[in-house]
Motif scaffolding. Structure first.
Motif, PDB file in Angstrom:
ATOM      1  N   LEU A 189      31.563  42.287  44.576  1.00  0.00           N
ATOM      2  CA  LEU A 189      32.937  41.968  44.202  1.00  0.00           C
ATOM      3  C   LEU A 189      32.947  40.746  43.291  1.00  0.00           C
ATOM      4  O   LEU A 189      32.431  39.692  43.646  1.00  0.00           O
ATOM      5  CB  LEU A 189      33.770  41.689  45.459  1.00  0.00           C
ATOM      6  N   ARG A 190      33.537  40.933  42.143  1.00  0.00           N
ATOM      7  CA  ARG A 190      33.626  39.853  41.159  1.00  0.00           C
ATOM      8  C   ARG A 190      34.790  40.142  40.244  1.00  0.00           C
ATOM      9  O   ARG A 190      35.227  41.286  40.116  1.00  0.00           O
ATOM     10  CB  ARG A 190      32.338  39.785  40.341  1.00  0.00           C
ATOM     11  N   PRO A 191      35.331  39.119  39.598  1.00  0.00           N
ATOM     12  CA  PRO A 191      36.388  39.366  38.604  1.00  0.00           C
ATOM     13  C   PRO A 191      35.862  40.291  37.513  1.00  0.00           C
ATOM     14  O   PRO A 191      34.740  40.132  37.022  1.00  0.00           O
ATOM     15  CB  PRO A 191      36.696  37.973  38.069  1.00  0.00           C
ATOM     16  N   MET A 192      36.690  41.291  37.136  1.00  0.00           N
ATOM     17  CA  MET A 192      36.243  42.288  36.169  1.00  0.00           C
ATOM     18  C   MET A 192      37.110  42.265  34.918  1.00  0.00           C
ATOM     19  O   MET A 192      38.311  41.977  34.992  1.00  0.00           O
ATOM     20  CB  MET A 192      36.307  43.691  36.800  1.00  0.00           C
ATOM     21  N   MET A 229      36.725  47.340  34.934  1.00  0.00           N
ATOM     22  CA  MET A 229      37.613  47.870  35.960  1.00  0.00           C
ATOM     23  C   MET A 229      37.796  49.378  35.800  1.00  0.00           C
ATOM     24  O   MET A 229      37.737  50.135  36.783  1.00  0.00           O
ATOM     25  CB  MET A 229      38.971  47.160  35.902  1.00  0.00           C
ATOM     26  N   LEU A 266      42.684  46.639  40.768  1.00  0.00           N
ATOM     27  CA  LEU A 266      43.395  45.482  40.217  1.00  0.00           C
ATOM     28  C   LEU A 266      43.828  44.544  41.340  1.00  0.00           C
ATOM     29  O   LEU A 266      43.742  43.310  41.202  1.00  0.00           O
ATOM     30  CB  LEU A 266      44.613  45.950  39.423  1.00  0.00           C
ATOM     31  N   TYR A 295      42.330  44.046  44.234  1.00  0.00           N
ATOM     32  CA  TYR A 295      41.159  43.290  44.657  1.00  0.00           C
ATOM     33  C   TYR A 295      40.755  42.257  43.610  1.00  0.00           C
ATOM     34  O   TYR A 295      40.367  41.130  43.940  1.00  0.00           O
ATOM     35  CB  TYR A 295      39.984  44.234  44.927  1.00  0.00           C
ATOM     36  N   ASP A 296      40.849  42.640  42.353  1.00  0.00           N
ATOM     37  CA  ASP A 296      40.472  41.734  41.279  1.00  0.00           C
ATOM     38  C   ASP A 296      41.356  40.482  41.281  1.00  0.00           C
ATOM     39  O   ASP A 296      40.858  39.347  41.158  1.00  0.00           O
ATOM     40  CB  ASP A 296      40.591  42.454  39.935  1.00  0.00           C
ATOM     41  N   ARG A 342      40.348  36.586  42.002  1.00  0.00           N
ATOM     42  CA  ARG A 342      40.598  35.524  41.029  1.00  0.00           C
ATOM     43  C   ARG A 342      41.464  34.413  41.623  1.00  0.00           C
ATOM     44  O   ARG A 342      41.227  33.228  41.389  1.00  0.00           O
ATOM     45  CB  ARG A 342      41.309  36.086  39.798  1.00  0.00           C
TER      46      ARG A 342
END
Length: 330
Positions: A11-14, A19, A307, A309-310, A314
C-alpha cells in the motif's frame, strides 16, 4: 465464488496511471465474483422492467393507437377516449421499479461490491453471497445517504427553479409589453444558466461525495456521517477525484452508452413506421444498456475503492494491516 488468498499489495500513494493499472488487474482477477454481484439483483429487476415495457406498455400503445385510428375519430379530440387506467398503471409501475432500482438495488449492490473489492484488495476475497451478507448490514445507512442526497438536490432545484419562474411572473404581471419581452428573455437566459449551474453543481457534489459508500461500508459510518467523511477525504483532492470520475464516465459511455445507442438507431431504421415495435425496441435497448452497466459498475467500485485507500494513505498514513482488520470487523 471462493478464491485463494491473494498476495497482499504494497500500500502506497499511487499516481492515476498506477491506480487504474491496479484497478484493472484486480478487476480481471476477481471478474466473475464482481460481475456476479452486479448481476444478482440487476438481472431480475431488468427482467421485471422489460416485462412492464413489453406487456403493459405494449398493450397500452396498442389500445391508444386503436382509439386514435378508430373510424370517425378524425377531427375529434383524441384524448377523450384514452385508456387512463392503463396509463396510470404503466407509469406507476415504471416509477416504482425506478425507485427500487435507485434506492434499494443500487444501495445493496454497491455496498456488497465495495466490501468485496476491499477484501479482495487486502487479500481476503469473499464469495458473491458473502459479499451481499456483509453489504446488507450497512444497507439502511446506504439508503439513508441516498435519500439525503436526493432531498438536498430536489430542494436546491426547487429553490432555483422557483426563483426563475417567480421573477418572470412578476415581470409579466406588470402589464408592460417591454417588460413581457424582457421576462421571456430573462427566463430563457435563466433556464440556460440554471441548466449549466446544475451540471457544474452535480459534478462538484458527486465528486465530493464519491466515497460515501466506502465510508459507510468499510468504516461503519451512518448516513450523514458517511457523507461528511467522503467530503473530508476528498478535501484537497477534488481535481484528482474529478479526473477519475470523468475518466470512468467516458469508459462507461464507451462500454454501455455507445452500443445501446447504435442498437437503438439500427432498430429504429429497421422498424421505421411500426409503432407497435416501439416498446419491443425499448426493451432490447434497455437489455443492452443493462449488460454494459453490469460490466462497468464493478469497475467503477474498484477504482473508487482504491481511491478511498489512496486518500486515507495520503491523509492518515494507515498501513495495510490496520485497514484489513477494519474492513473485516465491519
Amino acid at each position: 465464488m471462493e478464491h485463494a488468498p491473494a498476495a497482499l499489495p504494497q500500500l502506497r500513494p499511487m499516481s492515476l496511471g498506477d491506480m487504474f493499472d491496479a484497478a484493472f488487474r484486480l478487476y480481471r482477477r476477481f471478474f466473475l465474483t464482481f460481475i456476479g454481484i452486479a448481476a444478482l439483483l440487476q438481472v431480475p429487476l431488468a427482467i421485471a422492467q422489460m416485462a412492464v415495457q413489453l406487456l403493459v406498455g405494449g398493450n397500452l400503445l396498442t389500445n391508444w393507437m386503436r382509439v386514435v385510428t378508430r373510424p370517425g375519430s378524425t377531427g375529434s379530440n383524441p384524448f377523450e377516449n384514452l385508456p387512463l387506467g392503463q396509463i396510470i398503471t404503466y407509469f406507476a409501475l415504471v416509477f416504482g421499479l425506478a425507485m427500487v432500482q435507485v434506492l434499494l438495488t443500487q444501495s445493496l449492490m454497491t455496498g456488497a461490491l465495495a466490501n468485496a473489492v476491499a477484501r479482495a484488495y487486502t487479500g481476503r476475497p469473499v464469495s458473491i453471497i458473502q459479499a451481499y451478507q456483509i453489504g446488507w448490514r450497512r444497507f439502511f445507512a446506504l439508503v439513508g445517504a441516498a435519500l439525503a442526497t436526493f432531498l438536498v438536490g430536489a430542494v436546491a432545484l426547487g429553490v432555483l427553479g422557483g426563483c426563475t419562474v417567480g421573477v418572470g411572473f412578476l415581470l409579466l404581471r406588470s402589464g408592460n409589453e417591454n417588460a413581457g419581452i424582457l421576462a421571456g428573455v430573462l427566463v430563457a437566459i435563466a433556464a440556460f444558466g440554471l441548466f449549466a449551474l446544475l451540471i457544474l453543481a452535480s459534478m462538484f457534489f458527486y465528486t465530493r461525495l464519491l466515497l460515501t459508500t466506502q465510508a459507510i461500508v468499510l468504516e461503519g459510518q451512518g448516513p450523514l456521517a458517511g457523507l461528511a467523511r467522503s467530503w473530508r477525504l476528498t478535501s484537497g483532492a477534488f481535481w484528482r477525484a474529478l479526473a477519475i470520475t470523468v475518466l470512468m464516465y467516458i469508459l462507461a459511455y464507451i462500454i454501455a452508452g455507445i452500443p445501446a445507442s447504435v442498437i437503438s438507431f439500427a432498430l429504429q431504421l429497421l422498424s421505421a413506421g411500426d409503432l407497435t415495435a416501439v416498446m419491443r425496441n425499448q426493451a432490447i435497448v434497455s437489455g443492452v444498456a443493462l449488460l454494459g452497466q453490469i460490466i462497468v459498475i464493478p469497475l467503477q467500485l474498484v477504482i473508487y475503492t482504491l481511491l478511498y485507500y489512496d486518500l486515507r494513505m495520503r491523509k492518515e498514513g494507515y498501513d495495510l494491516e490496520l485497514m484489513a482488520q477494519q474492513a473485516a470487523s465491519v
